[in-house]
Design a protein around this motif. Structure first.
Motif, short mmCIF file in Angstrom:
data_model
loop_
_atom_site.label_atom_id
_atom_site.label_comp_id
_atom_site.label_asym_id
_atom_site.label_seq_id
_atom_site.Cartn_x
_atom_site.Cartn_y
_atom_site.Cartn_z
N LEU A 69 0.83 -1.21 0.00
CA LEU A 69 0.00 0.00 0.00
C LEU A 69 0.86 1.25 0.00
O LEU A 69 0.56 2.23 -0.68
N GLU A 70 1.94 1.23 0.76
CA GLU A 70 2.84 2.38 0.81
C GLU A 70 3.49 2.61 -0.57
O GLU A 70 3.62 3.76 -1.02
N GLN A 71 3.90 1.54 -1.21
CA GLN A 71 4.47 1.66 -2.55
C GLN A 71 3.44 2.23 -3.54
O GLN A 71 3.77 3.06 -4.38
N MET A 72 2.20 1.79 -3.41
CA MET A 72 1.14 2.31 -4.27
C MET A 72 0.94 3.81 -4.02
O MET A 72 0.78 4.59 -4.97
N ARG A 73 0.96 4.22 -2.74
CA ARG A 73 0.81 5.65 -2.42
C ARG A 73 1.95 6.47 -3.04
O ARG A 73 1.72 7.54 -3.59
N GLN A 74 3.18 5.95 -2.92
CA GLN A 74 4.33 6.65 -3.49
C GLN A 74 4.20 6.79 -5.01
O GLN A 74 4.49 7.84 -5.59
N THR A 75 3.73 5.72 -5.66
CA THR A 75 3.53 5.75 -7.12
C THR A 75 2.49 6.78 -7.50
O THR A 75 2.67 7.56 -8.45
N VAL A 76 1.39 6.84 -6.73
CA VAL A 76 0.32 7.82 -7.01
C VAL A 76 0.86 9.24 -6.81
O VAL A 76 0.60 10.13 -7.63
N LYS A 77 1.64 9.46 -5.74
CA LYS A 77 2.21 10.79 -5.50
C LYS A 77 3.15 11.20 -6.62
O LYS A 77 3.12 12.35 -7.07
N LYS A 78 3.98 10.26 -7.09
CA LYS A 78 4.89 10.57 -8.21
C LYS A 78 4.10 10.94 -9.45
O LYS A 78 4.43 11.88 -10.17
N LYS A 79 3.03 10.20 -9.73
CA LYS A 79 2.20 10.47 -10.90
C LYS A 79 1.53 11.83 -10.78
O LYS A 79 1.50 12.60 -11.74
N GLN A 80 1.02 12.15 -9.59
CA GLN A 80 0.39 13.45 -9.38
C GLN A 80 1.40 14.57 -9.57
O GLN A 80 1.10 15.59 -10.19
N SER A 81 2.60 14.39 -9.04
CA SER A 81 3.65 15.40 -9.18
C SER A 81 4.01 15.58 -10.65
O SER A 81 4.14 16.71 -11.13
N SER A 82 4.17 14.48 -11.36
CA SER A 82 4.50 14.53 -12.78
C SER A 82 3.39 15.23 -13.56
O SER A 82 3.65 16.08 -14.43
#
Length: 191
Positions: A119-132
């Motif tokens: 779940l933490e990895q998924m959150r990090q991926t979503v944050k990276k996508k939002q930032s991008s």
């Protein structure tokens, strides 16, 4: 009449044309009184009738073959689905067996920990996508602003003289057009 009734209504083998030919032949037979003339005309036409009968028979044999192929494809698909269902059911049984084996609290804690990490990895991926996406949107907004500025500048240049800075003929024509259009709506004098 029997030959026309025998013919199936199939566009693939020009049934309508065949029936029209037979109808014309029938009319000619009925109009003709001399037997020799009727026999002569039939001799000319019977090859076409035979050819059509063979064509229709070939068409029906081909369709029968296609139906057999379709039945075979459906049968194979059903067998394949049955095999896939058996395989799926087997996997479900294996998974349920594995779940039954997890009886120790330590195993559950490990699963819980692994889920938390995922779940933490998924959150990090979503944050990276939002930032991008945010960076891309900012860049696009700047590009749109720049294009709007360039468009305004091009519009101004298109209606003014570059040497004197006063309005040119294009601007004059546009202004006169607007005045004429507004005058049509108003009741006052144009001048």
């Amino acid at each position: 009449e029997f030959i026309m009734d025998f013919s199936l209504d199939l566009t693939e083998i020009n049934s309508k044309e065949f029936k029209d030919d037979i109808s014309r032949l029938s009319y000619k037979f009925n109009a003709e009184k001399r037997l020799k003339k009727i026999q002569s005309r039939f001799e000319k036409e019977k090859k076409g009738i035979g050819d059509y009968i063979r064509l229709q028979k070939k068409y029906l044999i081909d369709r029968e073959g296609e139906f057999k192929d379709i039945i075979e494809i459906l049968t194979n698909a059903m067998v394949s689905l049955d095999a896939e269902n058996q395989e799926y059911n087997q996997k479900i049984l294996e998974q349920s067996g594995k779940i039954e084996q997890i009886t120790y609290l330590d195993d559950i804690k490990k699963i819980k920990q692994a889920l938390i990490q995922e779940l933490e990895q998924m959150r990090q991926t979503v944050k990276k996508k939002q930032s991008s996406d945010h960076i891309k949107l900012d860049a696009l907004a700047k590009q749109v602003h720049s294009l709007n500025s360039q468009l305004k500048k091009a519009h101004t240049e298109s209606v003014t003289d570059s040497l004197t800075g006063i309005y040119n003929r294009k601007a004059f024509d546009r202004q006169i057009g607007e005045l004429v259009e507004n005058d049509a709506d108003a009741s006052g004098p144009f001048s």
